[in-house]
Write a protein that holds these residues in place. Sequence first.
Motif, PDB file in Angstrom:
ATOM      1  N   HIS A 129       0.841  -1.188   0.000  1.00 32.20           N
ATOM      2  CA  HIS A 129       0.000   0.000   0.000  1.00 32.20           C
ATOM      3  C   HIS A 129       0.881   1.245   0.000  1.00 32.20           C
ATOM      4  CE1 HIS A 129      -2.996  -2.971   1.251  1.00 32.20           C
ATOM      5  NE2 HIS A 129      -3.903  -2.118   0.832  1.00 32.20           N
ATOM      6  N   THR A 130       0.296   2.347  -0.412  1.00 33.30           N
ATOM      7  CA  THR A 130       1.023   3.612  -0.498  1.00 33.30           C
ATOM      8  C   THR A 130       0.815   4.436   0.773  1.00 33.30           C
ATOM      9  OG1 THR A 130      -0.835   4.824  -1.451  1.00 33.30           O
ATOM     10  CG2 THR A 130       0.622   3.654  -3.000  1.00 33.30           C
ATOM     11  N   GLU A 138      -2.668   5.821   0.778  1.00 33.19           N
ATOM     12  CA  GLU A 138      -3.703   4.841   1.144  1.00 33.19           C
ATOM     13  C   GLU A 138      -3.758   4.654   2.652  1.00 33.19           C
ATOM     14  OE1 GLU A 138      -3.921   1.829  -2.696  1.00 33.19           O
ATOM     15  OE2 GLU A 138      -2.220   1.651  -1.320  1.00 33.19           O
ATOM     16  N   THR A 153       6.568   9.097   3.489  1.00 35.91           N
ATOM     17  CA  THR A 153       7.334   8.483   2.407  1.00 35.91           C
ATOM     18  C   THR A 153       7.062   6.986   2.259  1.00 35.91           C
ATOM     19  OG1 THR A 153       9.221   8.072   3.884  1.00 35.91           O
ATOM     20  CG2 THR A 153       9.218  10.141   2.656  1.00 35.91           C
ATOM     21  N   GLU A 154       6.508   6.358   3.287  1.00 36.13           N
ATOM     22  CA  GLU A 154       6.186   4.929   3.266  1.00 36.13           C
ATOM     23  C   GLU A 154       4.835   4.715   3.947  1.00 36.13           C
ATOM     24  OE1 GLU A 154       8.127   2.783   1.814  1.00 36.13           O
ATOM     25  OE2 GLU A 154      10.141   3.656   1.805  1.00 36.13           O
ATOM     26  N   ALA A 155       4.196   3.564   3.672  1.00 43.86           N
ATOM     27  CA  ALA A 155       2.953   3.208   4.369  1.00 43.86           C
ATOM     28  C   ALA A 155       3.331   2.643   5.737  1.00 43.86           C
ATOM     29  CB  ALA A 155       2.143   2.210   3.550  1.00 43.86           C
TER      30      ALA A 155
END
Length: 262
Positions: free
Chosen positions: A152-153, A156, A176-178
């Motif tokens: 996932h982003t 999201e 920058t990360e999920a």
Amino acid sequence: MNWRPRLVALDIDGTLTAVGSNDISPAVKAAITRATEHGAVVVLCTGRSLVGIGAVAPQLPASYALCSNGAVWWDPALDEVTKRVTFDPGPTVKTLQALLPGAVFAVEQTGVGNLSLGEFLPGDLWGVTTRVTFEEMAAVPTSRLVMRWLDHTPAELAFAVRELELPGIEWSVDHTEAWLTAVPPDVSKGSALDELVAQLGIEASDALAIGDGSNDVEMLKWAGLGVAMGQAPAHVQAVADEVAPTVLEDGAAQVLNRFFPG
């Protein structure tokens, strides 16, 4: 401008280094060294665990390190943890498991590594990682819980948790990360710095803070001068007093050089 900070609070990832890197540019190192030569107290304030700063801290003349978003304090001169607060991760993990199928979790074992529930991506976790069951994880009070929502982003994740309530902890999501980080209640970089300066006899108005993430918001609002990095999300820039160039442009060095010239 005659004001010069007596304390400099510095985020690591996205401020001193590119995210996920341990490499600090010569310009940033030199600027931080000059700040200490001018008498400023330099404090590393990071979401990283104590193990996670192992490759960064020796490169810098920092007086203190507030790790895990302020839940773990480390004194480099003594090579000692001087404060550590914890919480019970079980309820938070259970809530997030229900909301975010496929999420993986890790709780910090300070100075050692992590207990993980599920498999993270290579390079996600520092130190020794031990796979455990939910019951084993829930039984261990921790200073820091991290979660990655695999496949996932960041957008999201931010949308999925937009109305989420997680009582009994402080939490933030990465831009920058999920990735979500949780620490004990009433703990933030800002609250930890406020407690530290009280011990040092320094006022918040005499502090400069530089950061780029959601977990830096309280720190930037707390400091006499809060500076957001140029690549920081809009909501982080909005709480800052000013915005520096990006980490790739050595933005932190450019800010420090104004107050601590060579």
